[in-house]
Design a protein around this motif. Structure first.
Motif, short mmCIF file in Angstrom:
data_model
loop_
_atom_site.label_atom_id
_atom_site.label_comp_id
_atom_site.label_asym_id
_atom_site.label_seq_id
_atom_site.Cartn_x
_atom_site.Cartn_y
_atom_site.Cartn_z
N ALA A 8 -3.51 18.60 5.92
CA ALA A 8 -2.39 17.65 6.01
C ALA A 8 -2.88 16.22 5.81
O ALA A 8 -2.22 15.40 5.16
CB ALA A 8 -1.69 17.79 7.36
N VAL A 67 3.73 16.93 2.83
CA VAL A 67 3.73 18.14 3.64
C VAL A 67 5.17 18.49 4.00
O VAL A 67 5.84 17.75 4.72
CB VAL A 67 2.89 17.97 4.92
N CYS A 118 4.59 20.54 -0.24
CA CYS A 118 3.46 21.42 0.06
C CYS A 118 3.69 22.19 1.36
O CYS A 118 4.17 21.62 2.36
CB CYS A 118 2.18 20.60 0.20
N ILE A 166 -3.59 15.70 2.13
CA ILE A 166 -2.33 15.57 1.39
C ILE A 166 -1.77 14.16 1.54
O ILE A 166 -1.25 13.57 0.58
CB ILE A 166 -1.31 16.62 1.88
N SER A 167 -1.90 13.60 2.74
CA SER A 167 -1.36 12.25 3.00
C SER A 167 -2.06 11.18 2.18
O SER A 167 -1.53 10.09 1.99
CB SER A 167 -1.48 11.92 4.50
N CYS A 221 -5.42 23.13 9.44
CA CYS A 221 -4.10 22.59 9.05
C CYS A 221 -4.11 21.06 9.11
O CYS A 221 -3.57 20.40 8.21
CB CYS A 221 -3.02 23.13 9.98
N ILE A 261 1.52 24.40 4.11
CA ILE A 261 0.19 24.78 4.59
C ILE A 261 0.32 26.03 5.45
O ILE A 261 1.12 26.06 6.39
CB ILE A 261 -0.45 23.64 5.42
N ILE A 318 4.13 23.25 8.10
CA ILE A 318 2.87 23.90 8.44
C ILE A 318 3.20 25.19 9.17
O ILE A 318 3.94 25.19 10.15
CB ILE A 318 1.98 23.00 9.33
#
Length: 238
Positions: A19, A30, A5, A22-23, A15, A7, A33
């Motif tokens: 993140a 990730v 991914c 996503i975790s 952000c 961002i 970023i």
């Protein structure tokens, strides 16, 4: 292999939130970023990106213009504070359009769309829908008069806004809770459609529709002018 991914957002707090979300999903990772589109260009040139979480309002180049400039973009989920770009985003065939502040339930629903889209391409490489379903419940908890009601998503016919309250209608009853309809909408799965600023309907319950309304059995729910194009695009796919 995890989904990589990227961002892209000029707001550090945004952000950090994406993140963190996503975790929480084991199938996602990730990759990088970026705080503007120019940084993102470099990342896309040098790394394999599967999924973009892309802000719209950014300095120098907007997220929409950035996406239009890509000849072979990854899958994209817009993350923005601005509702007015929703129709244009559907024309760009993005997976989803998340309005800030983004609750985790709504983020999860967008990610589920991603996995559904890639599973249709190669079910051997990507996780099956069942992996995600284990994390996402099949009900919503609604609070009314200090009592917590668990209502199955499948049982909800539609929800209507009553100023600072939402009334949720099922086949046999209705429950009213103190909540903005936009916040309530963010907690619902992908088969719910916002047809009007005051109404959300369960697409699975739609029995007919016209240019003015959708029918849910003997109930008629209006389609607002500003929602019309978006509603029809969704109805075509059902």
């Amino acid at each position: 292999m995890k989904t990589q991914c990227l961002i892209i957002d000029d707001e550090p707090l945004a952000c950090t939130l994406i993140a963190d979300y996503i975790s929480k999903i084991p199938q996602l990772e990730v990759l990088a970023i970026c705080h503007n589109a120019l940084e993102a260009f470099e990342t896309l040139k040098n790394k394999q990106v599967d999924l973009l979480f892309l802000d719209i309002q950014m300095p120098t180049l907007t997220g929409i213009d950035f996406l239009k400039s890509l000849s072979n973009p990854p899958k994209v989920i817009f993350t923005t504070a601005y509702r007015e770009y929703a129709i244009e985003s559907y024309e760009l065939e993005v997976l989803d359009y998340l309005l800030k502040p983004i609750p985790f339930e709504r983020f999860f629903k967008a990610v589920d769309k991603y996995f559904k889209s890639v599973c249709s391409i190669d079910a051997q490489v990507f996780p099956s829908k069942s992996v995600l379903v284990e994390t996402f419940p099949d009900y919503i908890q609604i609070n009314m008069n200090k009592k917590h009601h668990r209502v199955l998503f499948e049982d909800i016919i539609y929800a209507e806004s009553l100023k600072d309250y939402v009334r949720v209608h099922t086949q046999n009853t209705s429950i009213t809770t103190k909540e903005k309809i936009s916040d309530f909408e963010n907690k619902l799965p992908a088969f719910f459609i916002r047809t009007h600023r005051s109404y959300i309907v369960n697409a699975k319950k739609i029995t007919a529709f016209t240019s003015q309304d959708v029918e849910l059995g003997d109930r008629e729910i209006p389609i607002g002018i500003s929602y019309k194009q978006q509603v029809f695009e969704i109805l075509k796919k059902i």
